[in-house]
Motif scaffolding. Sequence first.
Motif, PDB file in Angstrom:
ATOM      1  N   ILE A 173       0.710  -1.034   0.108  1.00  0.00           N
ATOM      2  CA  ILE A 173      -0.041  -0.007   0.074  1.00  0.00           C
ATOM      3  C   ILE A 173       0.984   1.332  -0.022  1.00  0.00           C
ATOM      4  O   ILE A 173       0.706   2.242  -0.705  1.00  0.00           O
ATOM      5  N   GLY A 174       1.849   1.296   0.893  1.00  0.00           N
ATOM      6  CA  GLY A 174       2.763   2.356   0.840  1.00  0.00           C
ATOM      7  C   GLY A 174       3.569   2.558  -0.486  1.00  0.00           C
ATOM      8  O   GLY A 174       3.646   3.791  -1.094  1.00  0.00           O
ATOM      9  N   LYS A 175       3.848   1.422  -1.059  1.00  0.00           N
ATOM     10  CA  LYS A 175       4.392   1.788  -2.509  1.00  0.00           C
ATOM     11  C   LYS A 175       3.598   2.208  -3.541  1.00  0.00           C
ATOM     12  O   LYS A 175       3.754   2.966  -4.329  1.00  0.00           O
ATOM     13  N   ILE A 176       2.281   1.842  -3.586  1.00  0.00           N
ATOM     14  CA  ILE A 176       1.385   2.249  -4.477  1.00  0.00           C
ATOM     15  C   ILE A 176       0.901   3.793  -4.139  1.00  0.00           C
ATOM     16  O   ILE A 176       0.784   4.339  -5.207  1.00  0.00           O
ATOM     17  N   VAL A 177       0.931   4.128  -2.968  1.00  0.00           N
ATOM     18  CA  VAL A 177       0.738   5.464  -2.711  1.00  0.00           C
ATOM     19  C   VAL A 177       1.970   6.195  -3.385  1.00  0.00           C
ATOM     20  O   VAL A 177       1.636   7.418  -3.704  1.00  0.00           O
ATOM     21  N   MET A 178       3.062   5.869  -3.128  1.00  0.00           N
ATOM     22  CA  MET A 178       3.924   6.497  -3.257  1.00  0.00           C
ATOM     23  C   MET A 178       4.055   6.951  -5.098  1.00  0.00           C
ATOM     24  O   MET A 178       4.306   7.840  -5.487  1.00  0.00           O
ATOM     25  N   LEU A 179       3.879   5.642  -5.512  1.00  0.00           N
ATOM     26  CA  LEU A 179       3.738   5.732  -7.213  1.00  0.00           C
ATOM     27  C   LEU A 179       2.797   6.848  -7.452  1.00  0.00           C
ATOM     28  O   LEU A 179       2.889   7.451  -8.576  1.00  0.00           O
ATOM     29  N   CYS A 180       1.417   6.645  -7.026  1.00  0.00           N
ATOM     30  CA  CYS A 180       0.499   7.624  -7.524  1.00  0.00           C
ATOM     31  C   CYS A 180       0.874   8.814  -6.945  1.00  0.00           C
ATOM     32  O   CYS A 180       0.677  10.018  -7.592  1.00  0.00           O
ATOM     33  N   GLN A 181       1.701   9.286  -5.861  1.00  0.00           N
ATOM     34  CA  GLN A 181       2.023  10.650  -5.539  1.00  0.00           C
ATOM     35  C   GLN A 181       2.959  11.104  -6.619  1.00  0.00           C
ATOM     36  O   GLN A 181       2.983  12.238  -6.809  1.00  0.00           O
ATOM     37  N   LEU A 182       3.927  10.205  -7.012  1.00  0.00           N
ATOM     38  CA  LEU A 182       4.842  10.739  -8.047  1.00  0.00           C
ATOM     39  C   LEU A 182       4.201  10.999  -9.268  1.00  0.00           C
ATOM     40  O   LEU A 182       4.929  11.874 -10.027  1.00  0.00           O
ATOM     41  N   ILE A 183       3.426  10.168  -9.822  1.00  0.00           N
ATOM     42  CA  ILE A 183       2.446  10.316 -10.943  1.00  0.00           C
ATOM     43  C   ILE A 183       1.876  11.820 -10.874  1.00  0.00           C
ATOM     44  O   ILE A 183       1.790  12.433 -11.896  1.00  0.00           O
ATOM     45  N   GLU A 184       1.128  12.083  -9.831  1.00  0.00           N
ATOM     46  CA  GLU A 184       0.190  13.262  -9.471  1.00  0.00           C
ATOM     47  C   GLU A 184       1.210  14.645  -9.562  1.00  0.00           C
ATOM     48  O   GLU A 184       1.112  15.408 -10.136  1.00  0.00           O
ATOM     49  N   SER A 185       2.434  14.335  -8.799  1.00  0.00           N
ATOM     50  CA  SER A 185       3.596  15.403  -9.119  1.00  0.00           C
ATOM     51  C   SER A 185       4.140  15.962 -10.506  1.00  0.00           C
ATOM     52  O   SER A 185       4.078  16.957 -10.753  1.00  0.00           O
ATOM     53  N   ASP A 186       4.328  14.728 -11.290  1.00  0.00           N
ATOM     54  CA  ASP A 186       4.692  14.792 -12.597  1.00  0.00           C
ATOM     55  C   ASP A 186       3.623  15.509 -13.382  1.00  0.00           C
ATOM     56  O   ASP A 186       3.937  16.152 -14.326  1.00  0.00           O
ATOM     57  N   ILE A 187       2.414  15.191 -13.162  1.00  0.00           N
ATOM     58  CA  ILE A 187       1.437  15.704 -13.923  1.00  0.00           C
ATOM     59  C   ILE A 187       1.111  17.095 -13.599  1.00  0.00           C
ATOM     60  O   ILE A 187       0.869  17.923 -14.490  1.00  0.00           O
ATOM     61  N   LYS A 188       1.293  17.718 -12.351  1.00  0.00           N
ATOM     62  CA  LYS A 188       1.262  18.981 -12.041  1.00  0.00           C
ATOM     63  C   LYS A 188       2.357  19.650 -12.541  1.00  0.00           C
ATOM     64  O   LYS A 188       2.112  20.875 -13.238  1.00  0.00           O
ATOM     65  N   LEU A 189       3.656  19.031 -12.605  1.00  0.00           N
ATOM     66  CA  LEU A 189       4.711  19.603 -13.297  1.00  0.00           C
ATOM     67  C   LEU A 189       4.585  19.944 -14.872  1.00  0.00           C
ATOM     68  O   LEU A 189       4.795  21.141 -15.231  1.00  0.00           O
ATOM     69  N   ILE A 190       3.907  19.019 -15.369  1.00  0.00           N
ATOM     70  CA  ILE A 190       3.950  18.946 -16.857  1.00  0.00           C
ATOM     71  C   ILE A 190       2.782  20.090 -17.091  1.00  0.00           C
ATOM     72  O   ILE A 190       3.104  20.748 -18.019  1.00  0.00           O
ATOM     73  N   TYR A 191       1.592  20.191 -16.226  1.00  0.00           N
ATOM     74  CA  TYR A 191       0.569  21.180 -16.708  1.00  0.00           C
ATOM     75  C   TYR A 191       1.257  22.509 -16.342  1.00  0.00           C
ATOM     76  O   TYR A 191       1.126  23.544 -17.203  1.00  0.00           O
ATOM     77  N   ALA A 192       2.060  22.842 -15.321  1.00  0.00           N
ATOM     78  CA  ALA A 192       2.685  24.201 -14.768  1.00  0.00           C
ATOM     79  C   ALA A 192       3.598  24.379 -16.206  1.00  0.00           C
ATOM     80  O   ALA A 192       3.899  25.562 -16.453  1.00  0.00           O
ATOM     81  N   GLY A 193       4.345  23.364 -16.648  1.00  0.00           N
ATOM     82  CA  GLY A 193       5.078  23.752 -17.771  1.00  0.00           C
ATOM     83  C   GLY A 193       4.593  23.883 -19.225  1.00  0.00           C
ATOM     84  O   GLY A 193       5.108  25.081 -19.704  1.00  0.00           O
ATOM     85  N   MET A 194       3.399  23.370 -19.310  1.00  0.00           N
ATOM     86  CA  MET A 194       2.640  23.702 -20.441  1.00  0.00           C
ATOM     87  C   MET A 194       2.006  24.852 -20.425  1.00  0.00           C
ATOM     88  O   MET A 194       1.821  25.713 -21.610  1.00  0.00           O
ATOM     89  N   LEU A 195       1.725  25.543 -19.444  1.00  0.00           N
ATOM     90  CA  LEU A 195       0.853  26.547 -19.160  1.00  0.00           C
ATOM     91  C   LEU A 195       1.754  27.875 -19.664  1.00  0.00           C
ATOM     92  O   LEU A 195       2.726  28.043 -18.877  1.00  0.00           O
ATOM     93  N   LYS A 196       1.288  28.922 -20.268  1.00  0.00           N
ATOM     94  CA  LYS A 196       1.838  30.038 -20.285  1.00  0.00           C
ATOM     95  C   LYS A 196       1.747  30.687 -19.125  1.00  0.00           C
ATOM     96  O   LYS A 196       1.016  30.499 -18.205  1.00  0.00           O
ATOM     97  N   GLY A 197       2.821  31.749 -18.988  1.00  0.00           N
ATOM     98  CA  GLY A 197       3.311  32.252 -17.735  1.00  0.00           C
ATOM     99  C   GLY A 197       4.313  32.011 -16.951  1.00  0.00           C
ATOM    100  O   GLY A 197       5.176  30.904 -17.286  1.00  0.00           O
ATOM    101  N   ASP A 198       4.394  32.339 -15.740  1.00  0.00           N
ATOM    102  CA  ASP A 198       5.400  31.968 -14.970  1.00  0.00           C
ATOM    103  C   ASP A 198       5.238  30.625 -14.155  1.00  0.00           C
ATOM    104  O   ASP A 198       4.475  30.212 -13.745  1.00  0.00           O
ATOM    105  N   PHE A 199       6.370  29.734 -14.494  1.00  0.00           N
ATOM    106  CA  PHE A 199       6.331  28.229 -14.262  1.00  0.00           C
ATOM    107  C   PHE A 199       6.021  28.110 -12.714  1.00  0.00           C
ATOM    108  O   PHE A 199       5.172  27.456 -12.264  1.00  0.00           O
TER     109      PHE A 199
END
Length: 143
Positions: free
Chosen positions: A11-37
Amino acid sequence: MNDLLIFHQLIGKIVMLCQLIESDIKLIYAGMLKGDFDRNYYDIKKCSLGNVVAKLEKLDNSDEDPDFSLDDYMLLKDITKKRNHWCHQCYIEFVYSEKIVYSNEFREQKKLLEGDIKELLILQQETEKIRLEILKKYERIRT
């Protein structure tokens, strides 16, 4: 009891994987969006994974040249459901059973958990790779 301890670790491992995916998705969105990263990331970092995936999909498709496929978005939406199951429901499926670790419910959840970990590990590695590519493409410094 050892099986239950292993389950807790998984359970700890799957929560970690989900958090990493979520963080990457947020970083991708912030990077694609115009304006200050950094400002973009600050504005999105408290949003739920489901909200960010929806925002990313809309943004990604706004120029009719998406970086993610429809299948990618289906997978990202699916992990939201999986994460919710593992964080909010999985123990309820078997905790009230007699002899918990010997119950069919426990065995079913453990088998499902092991399969989801394999799937999410691949998705996490792919999401990380895409994050690095997107941030480079949009000339964002955070990698």
